[in-house]
Design an enzyme around this catalytic site. Structure first.
Site, PDB file in Angstrom:
ATOM      1  N   HIS A  98      83.018  53.969   8.196  1.00 50.86           N
ATOM      2  CA  HIS A  98      82.135  53.947   7.016  1.00 50.86           C
ATOM      3  C   HIS A  98      82.436  55.119   6.075  1.00 50.86           C
ATOM      4  O   HIS A  98      81.536  55.687   5.466  1.00 50.86           O
ATOM      5  CB  HIS A  98      80.654  53.985   7.420  1.00 50.86           C
ATOM      6  N   ASN A 115      73.911  46.959   8.981  1.00 52.95           N
ATOM      7  CA  ASN A 115      75.085  46.353   8.344  1.00 52.95           C
ATOM      8  C   ASN A 115      74.651  45.118   7.551  1.00 52.95           C
ATOM      9  O   ASN A 115      73.504  44.672   7.669  1.00 52.95           O
ATOM     10  CB  ASN A 115      76.093  45.908   9.408  1.00 52.95           C
ATOM     11  N   TYR A 175      75.727  59.365  16.702  1.00 55.44           N
ATOM     12  CA  TYR A 175      75.490  59.769  15.309  1.00 55.44           C
ATOM     13  C   TYR A 175      75.216  61.267  15.179  1.00 55.44           C
ATOM     14  O   TYR A 175      75.753  61.937  14.302  1.00 55.44           O
ATOM     15  CB  TYR A 175      74.363  58.934  14.686  1.00 55.44           C
TER      16      TYR A 175
END
Ligand code: HDE
Length: 720
Positions: free
Chosen positions: A94, A167, A381
């Site tokens: 991303h 998404n 993350y």
């Protein structure tokens, strides 16, 4: 020698400066000819990062005008030092993204199902930041790569930040996070050669996929037009995993999150995507930027699929398996609020680049499930932000900081900007009320849903995850014929780029388990000498799953041209009455118009008025527009017929199934563009100003898909 350098010094201090004018700009040029602009009136004075005013930003400090640069030039050194460190590691996935600010507005109280503060009061507005992205390409890759789009939403609630890191596709390639590095390695550039980037049309990707049957449902989605969206504004978003809502009584309800675009769904076609990437690699970010700048704020509704344990037990598939959806026809999507993006970032780096999303950021009233993909994401993350932003203090950056009060005992580290205040930096402590700092709260604090967990410690995939083909088939049969053909064409395109025959063949063996027509289309498209045997399936494909119309883009179009853009090709002598009528019809519809002319300065219309152009023809090909109108004068059309870019404008609009409005004078262009024999109902004659509204009505279908069955235009070999 000493005498000479003194002369040089004097010159350096500004002798021989001249005031000159460059069109609208008053500037100073010095003896070396370089341009200086100086602070006057309200213009702030340029300084170093330490605030020291700068006298000259065009020249480094030298010993004599032609001598060596002096090390003591602190401004020069600070400037280069900072520049040298401008790049931070791009996101490993991303990397290419575009963000905007806005708000989420709740329609009604959802207190019966969740205690999440933002859902308690009707009409409550919560500030948000959204970042859209592609997955595989590097930061500088084009916007129209065939790829999944990230749809990450940070909600700055009054009880902390909640991130829905989703998404534009509701399923994923893999079922267990341990496979994420493998799928991403396979999708990105091949490691020995460093290419291809931003595309999955290569051996490594399809090699991995063809050995990963759990990805087959996702393969249907990525080979559909979902991965070439027309705009971020026209695509759906999905939280993908099953989450939990928890209410004040501690009761849990399963929830899946959806974002539904108010403007309906729309994608481009593949040939168009390839050309957009050349014509405007920033197509998606420019679209979002322009829409927000014009005050045409993009909107989505938050939809919830809510279900309980009973449903989860009854459902055909495991709700913890992120390669499966729950069809909307089975559990309807309840719309509970709207997301509005109404503000562009002020600085791309500070906001879009530095924003750090994390699936782990949830607020009281929301909780995780045991989806093994989600469990892995919760680790990944936070970990990646440390590498990317360089410090555990990335939450101090304004875009990441909560907008509600927050009090922590964490301290120090790189770039610490908010160290604890007062004496205590630990607890428990005895400094109550005298700098003792914050305390925990059993009432307000986050409490995990107390799900019962038991079982042996194993490394085993659940059997309930083993059906890899049934929902892939369901997706395929839910598409219109046009969309099914696009899936077959996309697969044929991608697999034709795969060099190893056994990988192509292996893929077809999986497609046989999805749908015989699809497998046959591929075997034909790839010219396989013989049809392989179907891949051995862990579970046979179920053929009883019903079509789900919600899965089609074409069936969920907007029936409106609102938010879309028309490209109008004009020359000198353009019929001003028709142009004005078209402009007002588009305005009424909520759509925009862009004038494309032979020269950027514009054209003189039939009534003598001057029409400004937004694009020269070769800079404004028809791939940038949702529909086109051809309004040249007779002479203009003759000239355009000899212009390669103008012929492409028409030929591409035709082959991309666009609606084409035209005046009679434009017809010579059709012949030269090779479409004159193929004029169908997608061509709308604009004989008089009132015809424009019928043209816009036709454009509401967005594309004239019926043209797809016909042959591509016959291209004439005519010189430019
Ligand atoms: Fe991500 N993903 N992901 N992902 N993801 C990242 O985090 C990861 C997955 C998604 O605009 C990274 O900050 C793992 C699914 C978005 O900043 C990283 C797994 C979905 C974004 C990461 C997944 C997503 C990311 C890279 C498998 C849809 C961009 C940079 C278990 C529901 C957010 C970063 C932005 C970014 C890990 C799978 C969405 C490395 C381990 C499924 C929208 O942490």
């Amino acid at each position: 020698m000493a005498k000479k350098s003194k002369t040089n010094d004097r010159r350096q201090h500004g002798n021989g400066r001249k005031n000159v004018r460059y069109a609208d700009q008053d500037v100073i040029i010095s003896t070396g000819g370089e341009v200086h602009q100086t602070a006057r009136g309200e213009t702030p004075v340029l300084t170093t990062q330490q605030g020291i005013p700068i006298s000259d930003d065009q020249n480094s400090l030298k010993i004599g005008t032609r001598g060596p640069t002096a090390l003591e030039d602190f401004h020069f050194r600070e400037k280069l030092f900072h520049f040298d460190h401008e790049r931070i590691p791009e996101r490993v996935v991303h990397a290419r993204g575009f963000g905007a600010h806005g708000y989420f507005e709740n329609y009604e109280s959802l207190s019966d199902i969740t205690k999440a503060d933002l859902f308690q009061r009707p009409k409550e507005k919560t500030p948000v930041f959204v970042r859209f992205s592609t997955v595989a390409g590097n930061k500088g890759s084009p916007d129209l790569a065939r790829d999944v789009r990230g749809f990450a939403v940070k909600l700055y609630t009054k009880e902390g930040n909640w991130d829905i890191v989703g998404n534009n596709i509701p399923v994923f390639f893999i079922q267990d996070a341990i496979k994420f590095p493998d799928i991403i390695h396979a999708a990105k550039q091949e490691p020995d050669r460093g290419f291809p980037q931003a595309q999955t049309a290569h051996d490594n990707f399809w090699d991995f996929i063809s050995l990963t049957p759990e990805s087959m449902h996702m393969v249907m989605w990525i080979m559909s037009d979902r991965t070439i969206p027309r705009s971020f504004r026209f695509m759906e978003g999905f939280g993908v995993h099953t989450f939990r809502f928890v209410n004040a009584e501690g009761k849990s309800t399963f929830v899946k999150f959806h974002w539904k675009p108010k403007l309906g769904l729309q994608s481009v076609v593949w040939n168009e995507a390839v050309k957009i990437n050349g014509a405007d690699p920033d197509f998606h970010r420019r679209d979002l930027w322009n829409a927000i700048q014009m005050g045409d704020y993009p909107e989505w509704e938050l939809g919830l699929q809510l279900f309980d344990d009973n449903f989860a037990d009854r459902f055909d598939f495991d709700v913890l398996d992120a390669t499966k959806i729950i069809p909307e026809e089975q559990v309807p999507v309840k719309r509970v609020g709207r997301l509005v993006l109404d503000r562009c970032v002020e600085n791309f780096f500070a906001e879009t680049e530095q924003v750090a999303f994390c699936t782990q950021n949830i607020v009281p009233g929301i909780d995780f499930t045991n989806d093994p993909l989600l469990q892995g994401r919760n680790f990944s993350y936070l970990d990646t932000q440390l590498k990317r932003l360089g410090s555990p203090n990335f939450t101090h950056i304004p875009i990441n900081a909560p907008k509600c009060p927050f009090h922590v005992f964490q301290q120090d580290g790189h770039m610490a900007m908010m160290n604890p205040k007062g004496r205590a930096n630990y607890e428990p402590n005895s400094w109550n009320g005298q700098g003792g700092g914050p305390r925990e709260s059993p009432e307000k604090g986050f409490q995990s849903y107390s799900a019962e967990e038991d079982g042996a410690k194993v490394r085993i995939r659940s059997e309930t995850f083993a059906d890899h083909y049934s929902q892939a088939r369901q997706f395929y049969i839910s598409q219109t014929e046009t969309e099914q053909n696009h899936i077959a064409e996309a697969l044929t395109f991608e697999l034709s780029k795969v060099e190893r025959l056994e990988i192509r063949t292996r893929m077809v063996s999986h497609l046989l388990n999805i749908h015989p027509k699809l497998a046959k289309d591929l075997a034909d498209g790839l010219r396989l000498k013989e049809m392989p045997k179907a891949a051995d399936a862990a579970k046979p494909t179920r053929e009883d799953l019903k079509k789900s119309p919600a899965l089609s883009i074409v069936l969920n179009g907007p029936q409106s041209f609102k938010g879309r853009k028309m490209g109008v090709l004009v020359t000198d002598g353009v019929d001003s009455a028709i142009l004005q009528s078209l402009q007002s019809a588009l305005k009424k519809e909520g759509a925009t118009i862009e004038i494309v002319a032979p020269k950027i300065g514009g054209v003189k219309a039939s009534d003598g008025s001057w029409i400004e152009a937004a694009q020269r023809i070769d800079g404004g090909p028809s791939v940038l527009y949702d529909a086109v109108a051809l309004l040249p004068s007779k002479d203009g059309a003759t000239a355009l017929a000899n212009n390669a870019a103008a012929r492409d404008f028409v030929a591409d609009a035709f082959s991309h199934r666009k609606f084409i409005g035209y005046i009679d004078a434009a017809t010579p262009l059709f012949a030269k563009a090779g479409v004159s024999d193929n004029r169908d109902e997608g061509f709308i004659a604009l004989k008089k100003p009132t015809d424009c509204s019928a043209f816009i009505t036709a454009c509401r279908q967005l594309r004239h898909w019926a043209r797809e069955a016909n042959k591509a235009p016959r291209r004439l070999n005519v010189g430019a």
